[in-house]
Design a protein around this motif. Structure first.
Motif, PDB file in Angstrom:
ATOM      1  N   GLN A   1      49.510   5.652  -5.357  1.00  0.00           N
ATOM      2  CA  GLN A   1      49.163   4.456  -4.598  1.00  0.00           C
ATOM      3  C   GLN A   1      49.060   3.231  -5.501  1.00  0.00           C
ATOM      4  OE1 GLN A   1      46.279   4.801  -1.274  1.00  0.00           O
ATOM      5  NE2 GLN A   1      45.927   6.879  -2.002  1.00  0.00           N
ATOM      6  N   LEU A   2      48.371   3.380  -6.614  1.00  0.00           N
ATOM      7  CA  LEU A   2      48.205   2.250  -7.525  1.00  0.00           C
ATOM      8  C   LEU A   2      49.543   1.808  -8.121  1.00  0.00           C
ATOM      9  CD1 LEU A   2      44.934   3.453  -9.233  1.00  0.00           C
ATOM     10  CD2 LEU A   2      45.195   1.307  -7.978  1.00  0.00           C
TER      11      LEU A   2
ATOM     12  N   PHE B   1      51.068  -0.250  -5.444  1.00  0.00           N
ATOM     13  CA  PHE B   1      50.384  -1.552  -5.363  1.00  0.00           C
ATOM     14  C   PHE B   1      50.947  -2.491  -6.430  1.00  0.00           C
ATOM     15  CE2 PHE B   1      46.220   0.667  -3.847  1.00  0.00           C
ATOM     16  CZ  PHE B   1      46.802   0.906  -2.614  1.00  0.00           C
TER      17      PHE B   1
ATOM     18  N   VAL C   1      41.442  -4.225  -8.618  1.00  0.00           N
ATOM     19  CA  VAL C   1      41.344  -3.883  -7.207  1.00  0.00           C
ATOM     20  C   VAL C   1      39.948  -3.318  -6.943  1.00  0.00           C
ATOM     21  CG1 VAL C   1      42.315  -1.567  -7.550  1.00  0.00           C
ATOM     22  CG2 VAL C   1      42.419  -2.623  -5.302  1.00  0.00           C
TER      23      VAL C   1
ATOM     24  N   VAL D   1      36.877  -1.431  -4.590  1.00  0.00           N
ATOM     25  CA  VAL D   1      36.644  -0.355  -3.625  1.00  0.00           C
ATOM     26  C   VAL D   1      35.166  -0.305  -3.262  1.00  0.00           C
ATOM     27  CG1 VAL D   1      36.802   2.124  -3.165  1.00  0.00           C
ATOM     28  CG2 VAL D   1      38.515   1.020  -4.617  1.00  0.00           C
TER      29      VAL D   1
ATOM     30  N   TRP E   1      40.797  -2.270  -1.763  1.00  0.00           N
ATOM     31  CA  TRP E   1      41.447  -0.997  -1.470  1.00  0.00           C
ATOM     32  C   TRP E   1      40.587  -0.254  -0.452  1.00  0.00           C
ATOM     33  CZ3 TRP E   1      42.764   2.977  -5.910  1.00  0.00           C
ATOM     34  CH2 TRP E   1      43.558   4.004  -5.390  1.00  0.00           C
TER      35      TRP E   1
ATOM     36  N   THR F   1      39.619   2.763   1.692  1.00  0.00           N
ATOM     37  CA  THR F   1      39.805   4.215   1.677  1.00  0.00           C
ATOM     38  C   THR F   1      39.136   4.833   2.900  1.00  0.00           C
ATOM     39  OG1 THR F   1      37.779   4.594   0.408  1.00  0.00           O
ATOM     40  CG2 THR F   1      39.797   4.197  -0.836  1.00  0.00           C
TER      41      THR F   1
ATOM     42  N   PHE G   1      44.550  -3.358   0.936  1.00  0.00           N
ATOM     43  CA  PHE G   1      45.497  -2.239   0.904  1.00  0.00           C
ATOM     44  C   PHE G   1      44.843  -1.081   1.651  1.00  0.00           C
ATOM     45  CE2 PHE G   1      46.599  -3.992  -3.554  1.00  0.00           C
ATOM     46  CZ  PHE G   1      47.345  -5.013  -2.991  1.00  0.00           C
TER      47      PHE G   1
ATOM     48  N   TYR H   1      45.157   2.737   4.229  1.00  0.00           N
ATOM     49  CA  TYR H   1      45.769   4.056   4.286  1.00  0.00           C
ATOM     50  C   TYR H   1      46.306   4.408   5.671  1.00  0.00           C
ATOM     51  CZ  TYR H   1      41.425   5.308   6.596  1.00  0.00           C
ATOM     52  OH  TYR H   1      40.370   5.362   7.472  1.00  0.00           O
TER      53      TYR H   1
END
Length: 328
Positions: free
Chosen positions: A152-153, A156, A166, A168, A219, A221, A248, A250
């Motif tokens: 994922q990173l 990105f 980023v 979280v 991000w 999640t 970003f 999911y």
């Protein structure tokens, strides 16, 4: 007097039937070979699909793909909706069907099944942060519901080359292991992953207020505390939008929260749901040979160009080749 040459051609012999003394040993060898092959072949699996909630479209989609991929030759499939029958109903179904494999779709299904499985083989998919359950690798096979943090990173950074930090927001009781892995993965691709912890959804606003000035993007999640309800989700995106920070996510669920507002994710990396079901079917067909954890084999990338333009983000246009869905 001329000599006469006599060519002695061999006389053709009458064909005889195969000797019975040859037939019976050959037949016995053939029968023995077939019996050994049948004995060596694994028995057809009897699978019970335990769906956490059949009213959830994603769960139904993955279940349908599983059944379609497994087919009828691999064994019989029975289904149960845990949200309707509860643990008591699941217990009765296990006693009546006596399946060899339980395919659990979603976390609630796994949590109920693992109590009642009694050593049966279990396949788990479509579960948020499955690591927290610490499944037994001897009896359980997992189809992970998220792309690895490193993948994922990397994406990105591929889309936004200037991305350096980023943020979280997460509940450590659920996502501590995942966050630690994400931090390590970030170092490999040159992205610093910064986190703020919360234990209840009412803390999300203050965590974002502290976090957003320090990062280039957020991000999102699958954390059930951060995303406890609709109000919590809207608060998250409202704070992100106020700070002009892309999110970003999911799941495509977060692309357009409200048609009349700018709230929504900028980039979504989501596992392909039918592919997950097909992966689970493959595991069911060779449970012993499958690895304890299988990463998603398919994914969908969605880029929201409206959000990119709104925030004035610089992005790699060559990365558009990797996009499955483009929102303009």
């Amino acid at each position: 007097m001329k000599a006469h040459l006599h060519l002695n051609h061999p006389r053709p012999r009458a064909r005889r039937g195969l000797n019975a003394s040859f037939i019976w040993p050959a037949l016995l060898v053939l029968v023995a070979t077939v019996l050994l092959a049948l004995a060596a072949a694994p028995p057809a699996a009897k699978v019970l699909v335990v769906n956490s909630d059949a009213s959830v479209a994603k769960y139904v989609e993955v279940q349908h793909a599983f059944k379609e991929a497994l087919g009828t030759d691999a064994g019989t499939v029975t289904e149960v909706d845990l949200s309707k029958v509860g643990e008591a109903g699941l217990r009765r179904t296990l006693a009546a069907e006596n399946p060899t494999i339980l395919y659990c779709v979603g976390s609630p299904a796994y949590q109920a099944a693992v109590k009642l499985a009694r050593g049966r083989s279990i396949i788990l998919s479509t579960a948020i942060n499955w690591e927290r359950f610490k499944p037994d690798p001897r009896t359980t096979r997992v189809i992970a519901d998220e792309l690895p943090a490193l993948a994922q990173l990397t994406l990105f950074r591929h889309f936004f080359p200037k991305l350096q930090r980023v943020g979280v927001v997460y509940n450590p009781a659920i996502n501590k292991q995942w966050f630690e892995q994400a931090v390590v993965a970030g170092k490999e691709v040159g992205v610093e992953v910064i986190g703020r912890t919360v234990t209840r959804s009412s803390q999300v606003g203050s965590a974002l207020a502290e976090l957003t000035p320090k990062v280039d993007a957020l991000w999102l999640t699958p954390d059930p505390v951060v995303l406890e309800n609709t109000a919590a989700v809207k608060l998250y995106f409202t704070r992100a939008d106020a700070a002009r920070k892309p999110v970003f996510a999911y799941s495509t669920t977060y692309l357009q929260l409200d048609p009349n507002s700018p709230l929504g994710a900028t980039l979504v990396l989501a596992p392909d749901v039918p592919t997950t079901g097909r992966q689970a079917a493959s595991v069911a067909q060779d449970f012993a040979g499958a690895p304890p954890v299988t990463t998603p084999a398919g994914s969908e990338v969605t880029l929201n160009l409206k959000r990119v333009q709104q925030y004035g983000l610089e992005f790699n246009r060559d990365a558009l080749d990797a996009v499955n869905n483009l929102l303009r």
